[in-house]
Design a protein around this motif. Structure first.
Motif, PDB file in Angstrom:
ATOM      1  N   MET A 187      -2.526 -24.980  15.237  1.00  0.00           N
ATOM      2  CA  MET A 187      -2.020 -25.104  13.893  1.00  0.00           C
ATOM      3  C   MET A 187      -1.359 -23.922  13.543  1.00  0.00           C
ATOM      4  O   MET A 187      -0.301 -23.990  12.622  1.00  0.00           O
ATOM      5  CB  MET A 187      -3.527 -25.406  13.128  1.00  0.00           C
ATOM      6  CG  MET A 187      -3.742 -26.834  13.403  1.00  0.00           C
ATOM      7  SD  MET A 187      -5.009 -27.420  12.100  1.00  0.00           S
ATOM      8  CE  MET A 187      -6.542 -26.536  12.366  1.00  0.00           C
ATOM      9  N   CYS A 188      -2.018 -22.755  13.667  1.00  0.00           N
ATOM     10  CA  CYS A 188      -0.909 -21.508  13.102  1.00  0.00           C
ATOM     11  C   CYS A 188       0.024 -21.119  13.748  1.00  0.00           C
ATOM     12  O   CYS A 188       0.976 -20.895  13.202  1.00  0.00           O
ATOM     13  CB  CYS A 188      -2.175 -20.430  13.036  1.00  0.00           C
ATOM     14  SG  CYS A 188      -3.535 -20.413  12.266  1.00  0.00           S
ATOM     15  N   SER A 189       0.277 -22.036  15.069  1.00  0.00           N
ATOM     16  CA  SER A 189       1.573 -21.562  15.747  1.00  0.00           C
ATOM     17  C   SER A 189       2.525 -22.640  15.405  1.00  0.00           C
ATOM     18  O   SER A 189       3.346 -22.911  16.622  1.00  0.00           O
ATOM     19  CB  SER A 189       1.160 -21.021  17.218  1.00  0.00           C
ATOM     20  OG  SER A 189       0.462 -21.763  17.561  1.00  0.00           O
ATOM     21  N   PHE A 219      -1.097 -14.476  18.513  1.00  0.00           N
ATOM     22  CA  PHE A 219      -2.395 -15.200  18.758  1.00  0.00           C
ATOM     23  C   PHE A 219      -2.699 -15.082  20.510  1.00  0.00           C
ATOM     24  O   PHE A 219      -1.899 -15.384  21.223  1.00  0.00           O
ATOM     25  CB  PHE A 219      -2.393 -16.693  18.748  1.00  0.00           C
ATOM     26  CG  PHE A 219      -1.921 -16.988  17.219  1.00  0.00           C
ATOM     27  CD1 PHE A 219      -2.842 -16.787  16.045  1.00  0.00           C
ATOM     28  CD2 PHE A 219      -0.679 -17.368  16.903  1.00  0.00           C
ATOM     29  CE1 PHE A 219      -2.511 -17.070  14.979  1.00  0.00           C
ATOM     30  CE2 PHE A 219      -0.339 -17.632  15.798  1.00  0.00           C
ATOM     31  CZ  PHE A 219      -1.434 -17.343  14.676  1.00  0.00           C
ATOM     32  N   LEU A 220      -3.777 -14.333  20.644  1.00  0.00           N
ATOM     33  CA  LEU A 220      -4.389 -13.912  22.104  1.00  0.00           C
ATOM     34  C   LEU A 220      -5.355 -15.028  22.423  1.00  0.00           C
ATOM     35  O   LEU A 220      -6.387 -14.951  22.060  1.00  0.00           O
ATOM     36  CB  LEU A 220      -4.646 -12.687  22.137  1.00  0.00           C
ATOM     37  CG  LEU A 220      -3.693 -11.693  21.997  1.00  0.00           C
ATOM     38  CD1 LEU A 220      -4.242 -10.348  22.054  1.00  0.00           C
ATOM     39  CD2 LEU A 220      -2.616 -11.702  22.610  1.00  0.00           C
ATOM     40  N   ILE A 260      -0.284 -15.868  23.353  1.00  0.00           N
ATOM     41  CA  ILE A 260      -0.236 -15.329  24.585  1.00  0.00           C
ATOM     42  C   ILE A 260      -1.427 -15.904  25.349  1.00  0.00           C
ATOM     43  O   ILE A 260      -2.899 -15.723  24.556  1.00  0.00           O
ATOM     44  CB  ILE A 260      -0.221 -13.760  24.759  1.00  0.00           C
ATOM     45  CG1 ILE A 260       1.040 -13.193  24.383  1.00  0.00           C
ATOM     46  CG2 ILE A 260      -0.728 -13.329  26.325  1.00  0.00           C
ATOM     47  CD1 ILE A 260       0.924 -11.727  24.427  1.00  0.00           C
ATOM     48  N   ALA A 261      -1.483 -16.879  26.317  1.00  0.00           N
ATOM     49  CA  ALA A 261      -2.761 -17.517  26.753  1.00  0.00           C
ATOM     50  C   ALA A 261      -3.173 -16.801  28.035  1.00  0.00           C
ATOM     51  O   ALA A 261      -2.293 -16.436  28.805  1.00  0.00           O
ATOM     52  CB  ALA A 261      -2.682 -18.977  26.771  1.00  0.00           C
ATOM     53  N   ILE A 310      -2.963  -9.440  14.621  1.00  0.00           N
ATOM     54  CA  ILE A 310      -3.388 -10.331  15.840  1.00  0.00           C
ATOM     55  C   ILE A 310      -4.728 -11.089  15.817  1.00  0.00           C
ATOM     56  O   ILE A 310      -5.609 -10.533  15.133  1.00  0.00           O
ATOM     57  CB  ILE A 310      -3.815  -9.281  17.376  1.00  0.00           C
ATOM     58  CG1 ILE A 310      -2.173  -8.464  17.559  1.00  0.00           C
ATOM     59  CG2 ILE A 310      -4.223  -9.712  18.562  1.00  0.00           C
ATOM     60  CD1 ILE A 310      -2.239  -7.380  18.482  1.00  0.00           C
ATOM     61  N   LEU A 311      -4.753 -12.108  16.284  1.00  0.00           N
ATOM     62  CA  LEU A 311      -5.989 -13.083  16.402  1.00  0.00           C
ATOM     63  C   LEU A 311      -6.274 -13.177  18.012  1.00  0.00           C
ATOM     64  O   LEU A 311      -5.556 -13.697  18.400  1.00  0.00           O
ATOM     65  CB  LEU A 311      -5.652 -14.275  15.723  1.00  0.00           C
ATOM     66  CG  LEU A 311      -7.010 -15.295  15.580  1.00  0.00           C
ATOM     67  CD1 LEU A 311      -6.870 -16.290  14.406  1.00  0.00           C
ATOM     68  CD2 LEU A 311      -7.134 -16.108  16.865  1.00  0.00           C
ATOM     69  N   LEU A 312      -7.586 -12.779  18.138  1.00  0.00           N
ATOM     70  CA  LEU A 312      -8.090 -12.858  19.619  1.00  0.00           C
ATOM     71  C   LEU A 312      -9.143 -13.855  19.907  1.00  0.00           C
ATOM     72  O   LEU A 312     -10.129 -13.767  18.983  1.00  0.00           O
ATOM     73  CB  LEU A 312      -8.544 -11.295  19.757  1.00  0.00           C
ATOM     74  CG  LEU A 312      -9.349 -11.364  21.151  1.00  0.00           C
ATOM     75  CD1 LEU A 312      -8.249 -11.427  22.530  1.00  0.00           C
ATOM     76  CD2 LEU A 312      -9.913  -9.819  21.290  1.00  0.00           C
TER      77      LEU A 312
END
Ligand SMILES: Nc1ncnc2c1ncn2[C@@H]1O[C@H](COP(=O)(O)OP(=O)(O)OP(=O)(O)O)[C@@H](O)[C@H]1O
Length: 328
Positions: free
Chosen positions: A59-61, A169-170, A92-93, A200-202
């Motif tokens: 949702m954030c991306s 987002f990681l 990044i997944a 950054i969200l991890l």
């Protein structure tokens, strides 16, 4: 700033009912979730049960639309103004998704760059900068199928940074990586926040990684926020017990009795294990540090100490404790 406010996401799922009929059911993946991402800060999103982490990141991306609530990125609405938001975010997944194996590293970056409207000399310069940054310049023109796992993961990082996102987002970024490569990646993530000011969200199942990297942690359970704080405060708030491990060569009945008394006096318990080498490892858990009384007790029994170490509670203990409490 990226602001998530009271976001809810409901999936509608078609279910077969008998041979000819079907019905729709609803799955609430995220419920009334709010959090913020700020420049230079790394936040962790940790889940307990079917937590909704991937749904939140999507949702954030702008890959999914929230059922209700709002997500704004530097003042732009992620649904109505998704074109602006897309240019500011990326993901990044972990694992080996999202890359084209037949293409070279450089060709992959050219393709993903073109999706953001980048082209010409500015795209080439950006690609060269990123290839240098992730140490893939020499392998730039080699097909990705010949890359090692670590090289693929470094290319994933370059891909996620191609549009120079402010918000990154990681999602399980170190999944399946060997320890030295994972350590290198964590160092790189730290630098992206501290030197380049990225927000950054991890998400990670490796909780020690979250503890090492994150300034703040959000813990969600079934899509709902259940705790938010710094890792240190979360550990302190639960008042978890410190474990004291001591190894001794022999254990008499009298010493065993006194150890149990000691643990009880400190509101804790003791565990005893006989190890392969015919030594005894005693673990004492309690509310307070028992090191001094334990050493006095062992001295009184003339027992030598072969090893002694304390184990402070970690963020992992917090998650396990919460999962237990919430019946995971
Ligand atoms: N496309 C979908 N359709 C229906 N339900 C879905 C869909 N995607 C996810 N869900 C459900 O929503 C809930 C949250 O899923 P999500 O993948 O966001 O969680 P997660 O925290 O990322 O989980 P994990 O750590 O296992 O990857 C789960 O109950 C899942 O089954």
């Amino acid at each position: 700033m990226l602001i998530v406010e009271n976001v809810r996401k409901v999936y509608r799922v078609k279910e077969k009912k008998g041979w000819f009929s079907q019905k729709w059911t609803e799955v609430e993946a995220v419920s009334d979730l709010s959090f913020r991402m700020e420049p230079g800060k790394i936040i962790g999103l940790l889940g307990i049960n079917g937590a909704g982490k991937t749904t939140t990141i999507k949702m954030c991306s702008t890959l999914l639309t929230p059922t209700s609530g709002s997500i704004t990125v530097d003042g732009y609405d992620a649904v109505r103004e998704d074109r602006f938001v897309k240019s500011k975010v990326n993901m990044i997944a972990g694992g080996e998704r999202m890359l084209y194996w037949r293409l070279t590293g450089r060709e992959n970056l050219q393709y993903f760059g073109s999706l953001y409207g980048l082209r010409g000399q500015s795209l080439q310069t950006r690609i060269d900068t990123l290839l240098l940054q992730v140490g893939l310049m020499e392998a730039a023109d080699t097909p990705v199928e010949r890359y090692s796992k670590g090289m693929k993961q470094r290319l994933q990082i370059a891909r996620g940074l191609i549009n120079d996102p402010r918000y990154l987002f990681l999602d399980e970024p170190t999944l399946g990586l060997d320890a030295p490569i994972a350590r290198q990646l964590r160092k790189h993530v730290k630098e992206l926040a501290s030197e380049q000011g990225k927000a950054i969200l991890l998400t990670s199942h490796y909780i020690h990684e979250v503890e090492e990297l994150c300034d703040e942690v959000y813990i969600i359970d079934k899509g709902r926020l259940v705790a938010h704080d710094t890792p240190t405060n979360l550990i302190q708030s639960l008042n978890l017990e410190t474990a004291l491990h001591v190894t001794i060569p022999t254990l008499s009945d009298a010493l065993d009795h006194d150890l149990r008394q000691l643990a009880m006096r400190y509101g804790g318990q003791r565990q005893i294990a006989e190890t392969d080498e015919q030594t005894w490892e005693i673990t004492l858990r309690g509310d307070n540090d028992m090191t001094t009384p334990l050493l006095s007790l062992l001295a009184a029994h003339s027992s030598p100490v072969l090893q002694l170490h304390t184990e402070q509670p970690s963020l992992e203990d917090v998650i396990l404790h919460m999962a237990d409490r919430r019946g995971a």
